[in-house]
Scaffold this motif. Structure first.
Motif, PDB file in Angstrom:
ATOM      1  N   LYS A   1       0.862  -1.192   0.000  1.00  0.00           N
ATOM      2  CA  LYS A   1       0.000   0.000   0.000  1.00  0.00           C
ATOM      3  C   LYS A   1       0.892   1.234   0.000  1.00  0.00           C
ATOM      4  CE  LYS A   1      -3.779   2.255   2.488  1.00  0.00           C
ATOM      5  NZ  LYS A   1      -3.344   3.601   2.516  1.00  0.00           N
ATOM      6  N   HIS A   2       0.846   1.963  -1.106  1.00  0.00           N
ATOM      7  CA  HIS A   2       1.617   3.206  -1.181  1.00  0.00           C
ATOM      8  C   HIS A   2       0.735   4.330  -1.697  1.00  0.00           C
ATOM      9  CE1 HIS A   2       2.025   3.033  -5.566  1.00  0.00           C
ATOM     10  NE2 HIS A   2       2.238   1.748  -5.430  1.00  0.00           N
ATOM     11  N   GLU A   3       1.160   5.529  -1.387  1.00  0.00           N
ATOM     12  CA  GLU A   3       0.455   6.717  -1.854  1.00  0.00           C
ATOM     13  C   GLU A   3       0.785   6.943  -3.327  1.00  0.00           C
ATOM     14  OE1 GLU A   3      -1.512   8.660   0.317  1.00  0.00           O
ATOM     15  OE2 GLU A   3      -1.122   7.010   1.696  1.00  0.00           O
ATOM     16  N   ALA A   4      -0.147   7.531  -4.043  1.00  0.00           N
ATOM     17  CA  ALA A   4       0.148   7.944  -5.412  1.00  0.00           C
ATOM     18  C   ALA A   4       1.080   9.148  -5.336  1.00  0.00           C
ATOM     19  CB  ALA A   4      -1.137   8.319  -6.134  1.00  0.00           C
ATOM     20  N   PRO A   5       2.119   9.162  -6.151  1.00  0.00           N
ATOM     21  CA  PRO A   5       3.004  10.327  -6.112  1.00  0.00           C
ATOM     22  C   PRO A   5       2.240  11.601  -6.439  1.00  0.00           C
ATOM     23  CG  PRO A   5       3.929   8.583  -7.474  1.00  0.00           C
ATOM     24  CD  PRO A   5       2.530   8.181  -7.129  1.00  0.00           C
ATOM     25  N   ARG A   6       2.498  12.649  -5.687  1.00  0.00           N
ATOM     26  CA  ARG A   6       1.844  13.939  -5.951  1.00  0.00           C
ATOM     27  C   ARG A   6       2.432  14.572  -7.210  1.00  0.00           C
ATOM     28  NH1 ARG A   6       2.280  13.883  -0.445  1.00  0.00           N
ATOM     29  NH2 ARG A   6       0.319  14.068   0.627  1.00  0.00           N
ATOM     30  N   ARG A   7       1.637  15.405  -7.806  1.00  0.00           N
ATOM     31  CA  ARG A   7       2.132  16.163  -8.954  1.00  0.00           C
ATOM     32  C   ARG A   7       3.078  17.228  -8.422  1.00  0.00           C
ATOM     33  NH1 ARG A   7       1.499  13.540 -13.380  1.00  0.00           N
ATOM     34  NH2 ARG A   7       1.906  15.440 -14.515  1.00  0.00           N
ATOM     35  N   GLY A   8       4.288  17.183  -8.854  1.00  0.00           N
ATOM     36  CA  GLY A   8       5.278  18.153  -8.427  1.00  0.00           C
ATOM     37  C   GLY A   8       5.582  19.113  -9.559  1.00  0.00           C
ATOM     38  N   LEU A   9       6.785  19.576  -9.594  1.00  0.00           N
ATOM     39  CA  LEU A   9       7.243  20.502 -10.616  1.00  0.00           C
ATOM     40  C   LEU A   9       7.678  19.710 -11.843  1.00  0.00           C
ATOM     41  CD1 LEU A   9       8.171  23.404 -11.384  1.00  0.00           C
ATOM     42  CD2 LEU A   9      10.381  22.814 -10.400  1.00  0.00           C
ATOM     43  N   ASP A  10       7.090  20.000 -12.976  1.00  0.00           N
ATOM     44  CA  ASP A  10       7.483  19.346 -14.222  1.00  0.00           C
ATOM     45  C   ASP A  10       8.260  20.348 -15.044  1.00  0.00           C
ATOM     46  OD1 ASP A  10       7.824  17.913 -16.520  1.00  0.00           O
ATOM     47  OD2 ASP A  10       5.687  17.575 -16.894  1.00  0.00           O
ATOM     48  N   GLU A  11       9.535  20.090 -15.191  1.00  0.00           N
ATOM     49  CA  GLU A  11      10.401  21.011 -15.929  1.00  0.00           C
ATOM     50  C   GLU A  11      10.256  20.881 -17.437  1.00  0.00           C
ATOM     51  OE1 GLU A  11      12.683  23.509 -14.977  1.00  0.00           O
ATOM     52  OE2 GLU A  11      11.498  23.314 -13.175  1.00  0.00           O
ATOM     53  N   GLY A  12       9.469  19.899 -17.890  1.00  0.00           N
ATOM     54  CA  GLY A  12       9.282  19.745 -19.325  1.00  0.00           C
ATOM     55  C   GLY A  12      10.532  19.277 -20.044  1.00  0.00           C
ATOM     56  N   ASP A  13      11.487  18.699 -19.289  1.00  0.00           N
ATOM     57  CA  ASP A  13      12.732  18.245 -19.913  1.00  0.00           C
ATOM     58  C   ASP A  13      12.681  16.767 -20.294  1.00  0.00           C
ATOM     59  OD1 ASP A  13      12.930  17.034 -17.424  1.00  0.00           O
ATOM     60  OD2 ASP A  13      14.729  18.106 -16.814  1.00  0.00           O
ATOM     61  N   GLY A  14      11.516  16.134 -20.102  1.00  0.00           N
ATOM     62  CA  GLY A  14      11.349  14.744 -20.503  1.00  0.00           C
ATOM     63  C   GLY A  14      11.945  13.736 -19.534  1.00  0.00           C
ATOM     64  N   HIS A  15      12.334  14.172 -18.349  1.00  0.00           N
ATOM     65  CA  HIS A  15      12.960  13.271 -17.383  1.00  0.00           C
ATOM     66  C   HIS A  15      12.120  13.151 -16.116  1.00  0.00           C
ATOM     67  CE1 HIS A  15      16.584  13.033 -19.779  1.00  0.00           C
ATOM     68  NE2 HIS A  15      16.600  14.353 -19.856  1.00  0.00           N
TER      69      HIS A  15
END
Length: 189
Positions: free
Chosen positions: A76-90
């Motif tokens: 049982k794990h939490e869904a990762p929260r939406r963080g900062l997406d730098e748009g660098d594809g990584h």
């Protein structure tokens, strides 16, 4: 130094131990295989995970071993929260299984520290929230005011696996200072 840390993280990447390190992204893509990564951490025979469990650099008092914690999160794990997406594809920097176990074992402690921190941070991103209550004690000594903050942990959440987040500033401050000072007057404000 930050430069040495980045260079060491690059070395970990070259050994296949971590994902691409030159990113500021903190958001996992929708197709990121969280369960697969947890499976690796929970059941891998990668020797450095055994070393981290036997001689942890960052585990707090009585904290869990990373492989045991990863097994718990697999159930049982939490869904990762939406963080900062730098748009660098990584993706954010996450642990990977190395291509060359033997070379990694000969690496210095600086690499091990960075790898352990990346492992613990990844596990923390999938963990429940922690809950703390902030405290502050103020002392007046010869007309000079001194303030000492502290926290009381109500639910450890992600701090169970990543105790370095709050450093050593834990616990109500008065408990930490009672042996240093003798109170002559107390007041609540």
């Amino acid at each position: 130094s930050p430069s040495e840390t980045l260079n060491n993280t690059q070395r970990l990447y070259e050994f296949g131990c971590v994902s691409y390190p030159r990113t500021y992204s903190t958001t996992y893509s929708d197709d990121f295989d969280v369960a697969g990564r947890l499976q690796f951490l929970a059941y891998s025979h990668f020797p450095i995970l055994k070393i981290i469990d036997e001689v942890p650099l960052f585990r707090g008092k009585g904290g869990p071993k990373v492989q045991d914690y990863a097994r718990r999160l697999l159930m049982k794990h939490e869904a990762p929260r939406r963080g900062l997406d730098e748009g660098d594809g990584h993706e954010p920097i996450v642990p990977d299984e190395p291509r060359d176990h033997e070379s990694f074992l000969r690496m210095d402690d600086d690499l091990r520290q960075i790898y352990e921190l990346i492992v613990r941070y990844f596990l923390a991103t999938l963990s429940p929230d922690c809950e703390v209550i902030g405290h502050e004690a103020e002392f007046l000594v010869m007309q000079q005011s001194w303030r000492f903050p502290g926290i009381a942990v109500q639910k450890s959440g992600w701090m169970e696996v990543l105790p370095v987040a709050y450093g050593q500033n834990l616990g109500p401050p008065v408990q930490k200072l009672h042996w240093l000072l003798k109170a002559t007057q107390q007041a609540l404000s």
